[in-house]
Design a protein around this motif. Structure first.
Motif, short mmCIF file in Angstrom:
data_model
loop_
_atom_site.label_atom_id
_atom_site.label_comp_id
_atom_site.label_asym_id
_atom_site.label_seq_id
_atom_site.Cartn_x
_atom_site.Cartn_y
_atom_site.Cartn_z
N TYR A 78 70.52 5.70 36.46
CA TYR A 78 69.89 6.76 36.01
C TYR A 78 68.75 6.54 35.02
CZ TYR A 78 69.21 11.39 33.57
OH TYR A 78 68.82 12.46 32.96
N ALA A 79 68.88 5.47 34.00
CA ALA A 79 67.73 5.29 33.17
C ALA A 79 66.63 4.51 33.93
CB ALA A 79 68.45 4.10 31.98
N VAL A 80 66.96 3.66 35.13
CA VAL A 80 65.90 2.97 35.60
C VAL A 80 64.78 4.17 36.21
CG1 VAL A 80 65.36 1.74 37.74
CG2 VAL A 80 67.20 0.87 36.03
N THR A 81 65.63 5.22 36.91
CA THR A 81 65.00 6.27 37.63
C THR A 81 64.09 7.02 36.77
OG1 THR A 81 66.72 6.44 39.46
CG2 THR A 81 65.29 8.41 39.00
N TRP A 82 64.82 7.38 35.56
CA TRP A 82 64.17 8.19 34.56
C TRP A 82 62.74 7.52 33.93
CZ3 TRP A 82 62.18 8.04 29.51
CH2 TRP A 82 61.88 9.08 29.14
N HIS A 83 62.83 6.16 33.69
CA HIS A 83 62.06 5.47 33.34
C HIS A 83 60.59 5.40 34.32
CE1 HIS A 83 62.32 4.40 29.39
NE2 HIS A 83 63.83 4.20 29.56
N LYS A 84 60.88 5.30 35.66
CA LYS A 84 60.02 5.30 36.69
C LYS A 84 59.06 6.69 36.81
CE LYS A 84 61.97 2.09 40.01
NZ LYS A 84 62.75 1.78 41.09
N ARG A 85 60.04 7.75 36.49
CA ARG A 85 59.40 9.02 36.58
C ARG A 85 58.51 9.40 35.19
NH1 ARG A 85 64.58 12.37 38.80
NH2 ARG A 85 64.42 11.56 41.16
N HIS A 86 58.66 8.37 34.20
CA HIS A 86 57.92 8.71 32.94
C HIS A 86 57.28 7.48 32.41
CE1 HIS A 86 61.21 11.94 33.29
NE2 HIS A 86 60.36 12.56 32.25
N PRO A 87 55.98 7.20 33.11
CA PRO A 87 55.45 6.09 32.77
C PRO A 87 54.87 6.14 31.44
CG PRO A 87 54.21 7.41 34.56
CD PRO A 87 55.57 7.95 34.29
N TYR A 89 56.23 6.15 28.72
CA TYR A 89 56.95 5.60 27.80
C TYR A 89 57.10 4.13 28.25
CZ TYR A 89 58.48 9.99 25.64
OH TYR A 89 58.60 11.41 24.92
N ASP A 90 56.33 3.47 29.13
CA ASP A 90 56.43 2.31 29.45
C ASP A 90 56.13 1.14 28.26
OD1 ASP A 90 56.70 2.95 32.18
OD2 ASP A 90 54.96 2.37 32.84
N ASP A 91 55.68 1.70 27.21
CA ASP A 91 55.27 0.65 26.13
C ASP A 91 56.80 0.54 25.55
OD1 ASP A 91 55.28 3.74 25.27
OD2 ASP A 91 55.21 2.70 23.27
N VAL A 92 57.90 0.81 25.55
CA VAL A 92 59.11 0.78 25.04
C VAL A 92 60.13 -0.26 25.88
CG1 VAL A 92 59.16 2.84 23.65
CG2 VAL A 92 60.27 2.63 25.80
N LEU A 93 59.36 -0.40 27.23
CA LEU A 93 60.21 -1.04 28.14
C LEU A 93 60.08 -2.72 27.89
CD1 LEU A 93 59.63 0.73 31.55
CD2 LEU A 93 61.45 0.86 30.05
N ALA A 94 61.30 -3.33 27.93
CA ALA A 94 61.23 -4.79 27.84
C ALA A 94 60.82 -5.75 29.09
CB ALA A 94 62.89 -5.25 27.33
#
Length: 94
Positions: A78-87, A89-94
């Motif tokens: 779920y978290a992976v899919t959400w982040h793919k749909r909301h680039p 917020y890419d700045d918070v990804l490790a």
């Protein structure tokens, strides 16, 4: 919508929601890896499913990470899919 909380003792992010279909909590269990939080599992109480609360929770989590200099490493689907749909917020990804 309740305040977003980091229950560091339990390695869990939490937020309360009230919707037309009911209320309850959405949470994410995480593991700590330095300054990163590995998102292991995101779940919403049954009364919130399908209400959009999960997406609002994910946005709150990303904003919390941004404000506190944390990095998120989504492992849960779920978290992976959400982040793919909301680039945005890419700045918070490790």
């Amino acid at each position: 919508m309740g305040q977003f909380r980091d229950d560091a003792g339990e390695n869990r992010f939490e937020q309360e929601f009230d919707t037309e279909t009911g209320g309850g909590q959405v949470w994410a269990d995480y593991a700590v890896r330095g300054g990163a939080r590995v998102i292991l599992h995101v779940e919403a109480e049954p009364g919130l499913r399908g209400s959009g609360a999960g997406g609002r929770f994910m946005q709150s989590m990303a904003e919390h990470a941004r404000e506190n200099g944390l990095r998120l490493f989504p492992r849960c689907s779920y978290a992976v899919t959400w982040h793919k749909r909301h680039p945005d917020y890419d700045d918070v990804l490790a």
